[in-house]
Design an enzyme around this catalytic site. Structure first.
Site, mmCIF file in Angstrom:
data_model
loop_
_atom_site.group_PDB
_atom_site.id
_atom_site.type_symbol
_atom_site.label_atom_id
_atom_site.label_comp_id
_atom_site.label_asym_id
_atom_site.label_seq_id
_atom_site.Cartn_x
_atom_site.Cartn_y
_atom_site.Cartn_z
ATOM 1 N N HIS A 16 0.845 -1.204 0.000
ATOM 2 C CA HIS A 16 0.000 0.000 0.000
ATOM 3 C C HIS A 16 0.881 1.256 0.000
ATOM 4 O O HIS A 16 0.597 2.226 -0.704
ATOM 5 C CB HIS A 16 -0.857 0.055 1.271
ATOM 6 C CG HIS A 16 -1.927 -1.005 1.372
ATOM 7 N ND1 HIS A 16 -2.016 -1.863 2.434
ATOM 8 C CD2 HIS A 16 -2.950 -1.311 0.547
ATOM 9 C CE1 HIS A 16 -3.067 -2.664 2.268
ATOM 10 N NE2 HIS A 16 -3.643 -2.365 1.132
ATOM 11 N N LYS A 39 -17.338 -7.345 6.576
ATOM 12 C CA LYS A 39 -16.031 -7.949 6.872
ATOM 13 C C LYS A 39 -15.758 -7.831 8.363
ATOM 14 O O LYS A 39 -16.062 -6.805 8.966
ATOM 15 C CB LYS A 39 -14.920 -7.204 6.119
ATOM 16 C CG LYS A 39 -14.718 -7.646 4.691
ATOM 17 C CD LYS A 39 -13.411 -7.053 4.153
ATOM 18 C CE LYS A 39 -13.265 -7.230 2.662
ATOM 19 N NZ LYS A 39 -12.112 -6.484 2.141
ATOM 20 N N ARG A 72 -1.700 -5.529 -8.728
ATOM 21 C CA ARG A 72 -0.569 -6.403 -8.413
ATOM 22 C C ARG A 72 -0.339 -7.429 -9.512
ATOM 23 O O ARG A 72 0.758 -7.670 -9.943
ATOM 24 C CB ARG A 72 -0.834 -7.171 -7.115
ATOM 25 C CG ARG A 72 -0.644 -6.334 -5.907
ATOM 26 C CD ARG A 72 -1.303 -6.971 -4.729
ATOM 27 N NE ARG A 72 -2.742 -6.809 -4.829
ATOM 28 C CZ ARG A 72 -3.561 -6.910 -3.803
ATOM 29 N NH1 ARG A 72 -3.091 -7.203 -2.626
ATOM 30 N NH2 ARG A 72 -4.844 -6.726 -3.956
ATOM 31 N N SER A 92 -2.937 -7.832 2.549
ATOM 32 C CA SER A 92 -3.139 -7.743 3.999
ATOM 33 C C SER A 92 -3.558 -9.082 4.594
ATOM 34 O O SER A 92 -3.167 -9.408 5.716
ATOM 35 C CB SER A 92 -4.208 -6.702 4.320
ATOM 36 O OG SER A 92 -3.796 -5.439 3.885
#
Ligand code: ADP
Length: 161
Positions: free
Chosen positions: A17, A41, A90, A128
């Site tokens: 990040h 979440k 990514r 993460s």
């Protein structure tokens, strides 16, 4: 003034990040890194914890603000007078979801452009949830997260073990 929003869960913020943020601050006058409040979440870190970890990592920038939001991202961006959304790409696996989100956001507000930035290749496998998993199992994540996050992960582990 060119303002960009960098949204995400940041649970917790990683070096990946920060790599994207470092690139974004060079392109925009102001970058607002903003935590998406996602009630579906169950995060490892509370919103307040995530916010203070991000704040600890971005102090060196004069043009970065930390915030949180819920609801529609494009509406939030409008209230902040932002014209761009920053997202990290990514791998090809990110692409399909990100393209869908970017095109949907464009449908919702054609004045807000999504800008994709690629991290240094050493961060392309980092996210993460992998960091949380390795830390939970007692693995070394010092190469993947900034120091304040490393310490926070160690404190969490001590508390739960
Ligand atoms: P994640 O759990 O995948 O880290 P976030 O919602 O916190 O998800 O990510 C916010 C944004 O940061 C997304 O655009 C995501 O693609 C990007 N991002 C996350 N990790 C990296 C990384 N290692 N390199 C580049 N971009 C990343």
């Amino acid at each position: 003034m060119k303002i960009a929003i960098y949204p995400g869960s940041f649970d917790p913020i990683t070096n990946g990040h920060l790599d994207i943020l470092e690139r974004a601050v060079k392109l925009f006058d102001k970058v607002i890194i903003t935590i998406a409040k996602n009630p579906s979440k169950a995060p490892m870190f509370t919103e307040e914890e995530r916010r203070s970890l991000i704040e600890a990592c971005v102090r060196k920038y004069t043009n970065v603000e930390v915030d949180s939001f819920d609801g529609l991202l494009v509406e939030y961006a409008r209230t902040k007078r932002a014209t761009s959304l920053v997202r990290g790409l990514r791998a090809i696996s990110d692409f399909e979801y990100e393209l869908q989100m970017a095109l949907m956001n464009r449908k919702l507000d054609g004045n807000i452009e999504t800008v994709f930035l690629m991290p240094n290749e050493k961060y392309t496998y980092l996210n993460s949830s992998i960091v949380r998993e390795i830390a939970r199992l007692g693995g070394d994540v010092s190469g993947f997260v900034p120091k304040p996050v490393l310490q926070a992960l160690q404190r969490k582990r001590k508390r739960t073990s």
